[in-house]
Scaffold this motif. Structure first.
Motif, PDB file in Angstrom:
ATOM      1  N   ARG A  94      -0.641   8.887  -7.867  1.00 37.39           N
ATOM      2  CA  ARG A  94       0.311   9.835  -8.445  1.00 37.39           C
ATOM      3  C   ARG A  94       1.024   9.294  -9.682  1.00 37.39           C
ATOM      4  N   GLY A  95       0.893   8.001  -9.927  1.00 34.82           N
ATOM      5  CA  GLY A  95       1.546   7.423 -11.086  1.00 34.82           C
ATOM      6  C   GLY A  95       3.014   7.121 -10.886  1.00 34.82           C
ATOM      7  N   HIS A  96       3.524   7.303  -9.670  1.00 36.21           N
ATOM      8  CA  HIS A  96       4.934   7.060  -9.383  1.00 36.21           C
ATOM      9  C   HIS A  96       5.217   5.564  -9.401  1.00 36.21           C
ATOM     10  N   ILE A  97       6.330   5.175 -10.038  1.00 35.22           N
ATOM     11  CA  ILE A  97       6.709   3.763 -10.153  1.00 35.22           C
ATOM     12  C   ILE A  97       8.061   3.528  -9.489  1.00 35.22           C
TER      13      ILE A  97
ATOM     14  N   LYS B  89       0.814  -1.215   0.000  1.00 35.33           N
ATOM     15  CA  LYS B  89       0.000   0.000   0.000  1.00 35.33           C
ATOM     16  C   LYS B  89       0.847   1.264   0.000  1.00 35.33           C
ATOM     17  N   THR B  90       2.112   1.145   0.400  1.00 37.73           N
ATOM     18  CA  THR B  90       3.006   2.297   0.453  1.00 37.73           C
ATOM     19  C   THR B  90       4.345   1.927  -0.178  1.00 37.73           C
ATOM     20  N   PRO B  91       5.176   2.923  -0.522  1.00 40.31           N
ATOM     21  CA  PRO B  91       6.494   2.619  -1.095  1.00 40.31           C
ATOM     22  C   PRO B  91       7.491   2.070  -0.083  1.00 40.31           C
TER      23      PRO B  91
ATOM     24  N   VAL C 105      15.528 -11.406  -7.280  1.00 40.40           N
ATOM     25  CA  VAL C 105      14.189 -11.224  -7.829  1.00 40.40           C
ATOM     26  C   VAL C 105      13.862  -9.734  -7.783  1.00 40.40           C
ATOM     27  N   TRP C 106      12.955  -9.308  -8.657  1.00 39.38           N
ATOM     28  CA  TRP C 106      12.599  -7.893  -8.687  1.00 39.38           C
ATOM     29  C   TRP C 106      11.094  -7.728  -8.795  1.00 39.38           C
ATOM     30  N   ASP C 107      10.633  -6.502  -8.559  1.00 43.11           N
ATOM     31  CA  ASP C 107       9.212  -6.227  -8.656  1.00 43.11           C
ATOM     32  C   ASP C 107       9.008  -4.768  -9.059  1.00 43.11           C
ATOM     33  N   ARG C 108       7.794  -4.468  -9.470  1.00 40.55           N
ATOM     34  CA  ARG C 108       7.432  -3.105  -9.885  1.00 40.55           C
ATOM     35  C   ARG C 108       6.223  -2.652  -9.070  1.00 40.55           C
ATOM     36  N   TRP C 109       6.405  -1.544  -8.320  1.00 40.61           N
ATOM     37  CA  TRP C 109       5.330  -0.985  -7.505  1.00 40.61           C
ATOM     38  C   TRP C 109       4.864   0.331  -8.113  1.00 40.61           C
ATOM     39  N   LYS C 110       3.561   0.566  -8.116  1.00 37.82           N
ATOM     40  CA  LYS C 110       3.023   1.785  -8.704  1.00 37.82           C
ATOM     41  C   LYS C 110       2.068   2.475  -7.742  1.00 37.82           C
ATOM     42  N   ASP C 111       2.288   3.767  -7.572  1.00 36.02           N
ATOM     43  CA  ASP C 111       1.366   4.601  -6.817  1.00 36.02           C
ATOM     44  C   ASP C 111       0.242   4.996  -7.774  1.00 36.02           C
ATOM     45  N   HIS C 112      -0.913   4.402  -7.604  1.00 33.32           N
ATOM     46  CA  HIS C 112      -1.999   4.607  -8.560  1.00 33.32           C
ATOM     47  C   HIS C 112      -2.588   6.011  -8.483  1.00 33.32           C
TER      48      HIS C 112
END
Length: 234
Positions: free
Chosen positions: A145-148, A69-71, A136-143
């Motif tokens: 603000r659009g920040h990735i 839910k948060t970065p 391993v890696w992952d991609r998180w997105k702030d829906h």
């Protein structure tokens, strides 16, 4: 836990080692760094979503799962334990779909001497070559603000004979002959779980060093052996 590592190799050498081709369009540099810390942005090798070929990407070292839910991840995520890769909700999907190779030439661990003292060690392969931590890696997105944030974690295994004298984990090392298998996009039934194994002790070396202060080749200097106690003559 593996919380510090380093490399002498620059971006060009990394490109040659991983057969990446022309990197003139890659905007960031991968300069030598003897003291890589969590939360820094570091080069990793993964498969390009567009071409399916190996690419050099710059990701944050502390995995933020896509569902967070948060970065700030809700758990410690610089390392992923090998025994949790298929069972933990934090690691299951990244291990099934998003592998990476983390270029390194050495790493650091600490031996707990007593409640107040720790002795740092430097650890490398015996031939001092550039190698790859398995990650391993992952991609998180702030829906909103659009920040990735693209981020990675280093996999750790049970210790080998070199490590167990002072620490209870060893980073996963992937050999060049296994790069393609590690990075391949495969069905869950074909995951390279056999590559998640402790690196042989005979191929690894470790030595005591001073405290990690600053950044540079001096961090790898062996700690001088203490002189033997003087004999008392009566």
């Amino acid at each position: 836990m593996c919380g510090r590592y380093g490399r002498r190799s620059d971006k060009q050498y990394i490109a040659e080692h991983y057969r990446l081709g022309d990197l003139r369009d890659v905007p960031l540099e991968a300069a030598p760094d003897w003291n890589i810390t969590p939360d820094s942005v570091q080069p990793v090798i993964r498969l390009s979503k567009d071409s399916g070929e190996r690419e050099l990407a710059f990701l944050k070292w502390r995995l933020v799962p896509f569902w967070s839910k948060t970065p700030k991840p809700p758990f410690e995520s610089i390392n992923a334990r090998a025994d949790n890769l298929l069972t933990s909700s934090a690691w299951r999907e990244p291990f099934q779909r998003r592998h990476c190779l983390i270029p390194g030439e050495f790493f650091y661990e600490w031996e707990q001497i007593d409640k107040k003292r720790k002795q740092p060690y430097a650890v490398a392969l015996k031939d001092d070559r550039l190698f790859s931590f398995g990650g391993v890696w992952d991609r998180w997105k702030d829906h909103d603000r659009g920040h990735i944030i693209e981020s990675f974690a280093m996999i750790t295994c049970d210790p080998n004979g070199t490590m167990e004298a002072f620490h209870d984990r060893t980073p996963l090392v992937i050999e060049p002959s296994d790069y393609d298998r590690w990075l391949a996009d495969v069905e869950p039934s074909q995951l390279p779980i056999d590559l998640v194994r402790t690196y042989p002790a005979e191929g690894m070396k470790a030595w005591k060093i001073a405290k990690l202060i600053g950044n540079g080749p001096h961090l790898l200097d062996p700690l001088p052996e203490a002189p033997p106690p003087a004999l008392m003559l009566f």
